[in-house]
Design a protein around this motif. Sequence first.
Motif, PDB file in Angstrom:
ATOM      1  N   PHE A  65       2.495  -1.168  -8.442  1.00  0.00           N
ATOM      2  CA  PHE A  65       2.245  -2.613  -7.384  1.00  0.00           C
ATOM      3  C   PHE A  65       2.908  -3.920  -8.468  1.00  0.00           C
ATOM      4  O   PHE A  65       2.374  -3.799  -9.525  1.00  0.00           O
ATOM      5  N   GLU A  66       2.865  -5.048  -7.984  1.00  0.00           N
ATOM      6  CA  GLU A  66       4.329  -5.921  -8.410  1.00  0.00           C
ATOM      7  C   GLU A  66       3.307  -7.610  -8.114  1.00  0.00           C
ATOM      8  O   GLU A  66       3.547  -8.028  -9.187  1.00  0.00           O
ATOM      9  N   LEU A  94       0.817  -1.116   0.003  1.00  0.00           N
ATOM     10  CA  LEU A  94      -0.265  -0.006   0.168  1.00  0.00           C
ATOM     11  C   LEU A  94       0.873   1.248  -0.136  1.00  0.00           C
ATOM     12  O   LEU A  94       0.240   1.734  -0.961  1.00  0.00           O
ATOM     13  N   ASP A  95       2.027   1.207   0.434  1.00  0.00           N
ATOM     14  CA  ASP A  95       3.065   2.426   0.894  1.00  0.00           C
ATOM     15  C   ASP A  95       3.377   2.462  -0.821  1.00  0.00           C
ATOM     16  O   ASP A  95       3.623   3.817  -0.984  1.00  0.00           O
ATOM     17  N   LYS A  96       3.691   1.808  -1.080  1.00  0.00           N
ATOM     18  CA  LYS A  96       4.102   1.889  -2.663  1.00  0.00           C
ATOM     19  C   LYS A  96       3.794   3.330  -3.572  1.00  0.00           C
ATOM     20  O   LYS A  96       3.734   2.901  -4.499  1.00  0.00           O
ATOM     21  N   ILE A  97       2.202   1.805  -3.214  1.00  0.00           N
ATOM     22  CA  ILE A  97       1.213   2.348  -4.393  1.00  0.00           C
ATOM     23  C   ILE A  97       1.117   3.832  -4.117  1.00  0.00           C
ATOM     24  O   ILE A  97       0.655   4.859  -4.442  1.00  0.00           O
ATOM     25  N   GLU A  98       1.223   4.325  -2.620  1.00  0.00           N
ATOM     26  CA  GLU A  98       0.408   5.557  -2.761  1.00  0.00           C
ATOM     27  C   GLU A  98       2.158   6.721  -2.994  1.00  0.00           C
ATOM     28  O   GLU A  98       1.729   7.404  -3.243  1.00  0.00           O
ATOM     29  N   LEU A  99       3.630   6.196  -3.043  1.00  0.00           N
ATOM     30  CA  LEU A  99       4.358   6.545  -3.830  1.00  0.00           C
ATOM     31  C   LEU A  99       4.355   6.998  -4.855  1.00  0.00           C
ATOM     32  O   LEU A  99       4.533   8.435  -6.170  1.00  0.00           O
ATOM     33  N   LYS A 158      -8.214   1.344  -1.539  1.00  0.00           N
ATOM     34  CA  LYS A 158      -6.983   1.168   0.259  1.00  0.00           C
ATOM     35  C   LYS A 158      -7.008   1.973  -0.030  1.00  0.00           C
ATOM     36  O   LYS A 158      -6.635   2.983   1.060  1.00  0.00           O
ATOM     37  N   VAL A 159      -6.155   2.579  -0.534  1.00  0.00           N
ATOM     38  CA  VAL A 159      -5.007   3.289  -0.285  1.00  0.00           C
ATOM     39  C   VAL A 159      -5.679   4.988  -0.645  1.00  0.00           C
ATOM     40  O   VAL A 159      -5.176   5.583   0.227  1.00  0.00           O
TER      41      VAL A 159
END
Length: 492
Positions: free
Chosen positions: A142-143, A26-31, A176-177
């Motif tokens: 997202f991977e 979720l943090d990576k998607i927010e970035l 969610k993000v």
Amino acid sequence: MTTCIGLGTVFVGGTFYLKWYKVNVLDKIELAFEAGYDPALELVRFSTSTMVASEDSDEFEEDEPLSTWTEHLRRKEQDVIDRIIEGEEPGYYFMFLGPKGCGKGTMIFNSMAAIQADGVTLCEAHPDLEVFRLRLGKVLNFEFNEDTQAGLFQRRDPPERGPALDIEIALGKLEKVALRCAKRRGKPFVLVINNIHHFRNNEEGRDLILQLQQKAEAWAAGGILTLVFSSDDFWPFHVMRKSASRMHVISVADLEQSEAMRALTRMRRDASRNSASPEEIRSIVDVVGGRLSYLNRAARSKDMEAMAKHMLDVEKGWILSRIGLIPDCDDDQKWSSCSWLLLKEFVKMRRAQEKERDEAIASGELKPEDVGDLPLPAISWYKCRQIMTRADFMEDLDRANISIDINHNVRPDSMLTLQAAIEVIEEAGFEELLNDVRNRIHEIESLRRTRELTFKDVDKGDMIRLSVDKGGADLIATIRGRNDDDDDDDDD
């Protein structure tokens, strides 16, 4: 004891790893929505900062910036698009609809650049859903759980999923993000799906559009994310219209003649080319119309008239390669002949517009300097189907030579298309060729409806007689009447 401690350590470590991994996803998607780097925007910046038209040729050279279209003319739609991309229009999702080259993508990129892509990202559509899945994962950072090491802590194999399910998982993570960031930001994220007409117009492609639209409706209702679709063709709007309750459509069309002349003049000046007279500018606009991509190409050319003529020849060749009529051909040319019937009607309407304008000038009702731009001829969708006598050819034409707006009005794709059609239709012998092809089509259809009768046990010298009795109904009625009389006599 040692074994129990080892297993416990693995269990606790695996539990913490799985929790950390889910939070990290979720943090990576927010970035991906942070201001600064965006893959699509970086490509545009790189191209516009390293290419420029050469003064002595039509090639592009490096080392000088290439100005964008909106530096020459800020379109009226730009303010609305700026508000959408900035997240200032919550509660809705949007579709930008217009022909290719009219400036939809450029306005989106300029809006993204103005805010450093803060809270917005863009994904290009693709016919292959696997490719689109990878592109969506790239822009969302997202991977699809392909980088997880959770397999060390579980025995079951990861489930086999198709691209549609992977896309649904990615959209669920994005939701969610967006939920956790909406209150902090005070405005929704923006996700742009560009060129959705590249999706295949089959069950798989339509299902994907419905999947995205369902998410767009839910996110718009919650005000957490604004989904923006962009399309060159009409069919995605036709698919989405059935389920749309929060969708707003923004039509982007070619520039009007006065706007196109101003834009071309500025483009010509900024391209460091020789200045052109208003008459020359008008003659170029009369040929290429207000399509920004055509104006940009003509402005950067050393000889604008030659470039306009070249583009007209290319467009004419394209039309003939797609729907050119072939005399005495046994192949099915229904699509070609019906397409020319529609283009012929457009040309007829254009000539009527010009005649009406000339008569108004001759009668003094209109001054030559007050003559405005003649709009492209427009015919309603249902009337086009009547002209073509077919209802299933409009989609193919939409991808080739026409454009359809949200009011179901059909127009030539551009002024260049109309000019090319005029040249072809007004050539000597075209009307005769069209009639010959249509007659040939009727002959072929007649042959296909012909049935063959086979007679067996016919020897040499035998004769078969076939006759058509148009009074056969009366004869049958007479025979039936006689039979009824005979039955009555038998009863007596």
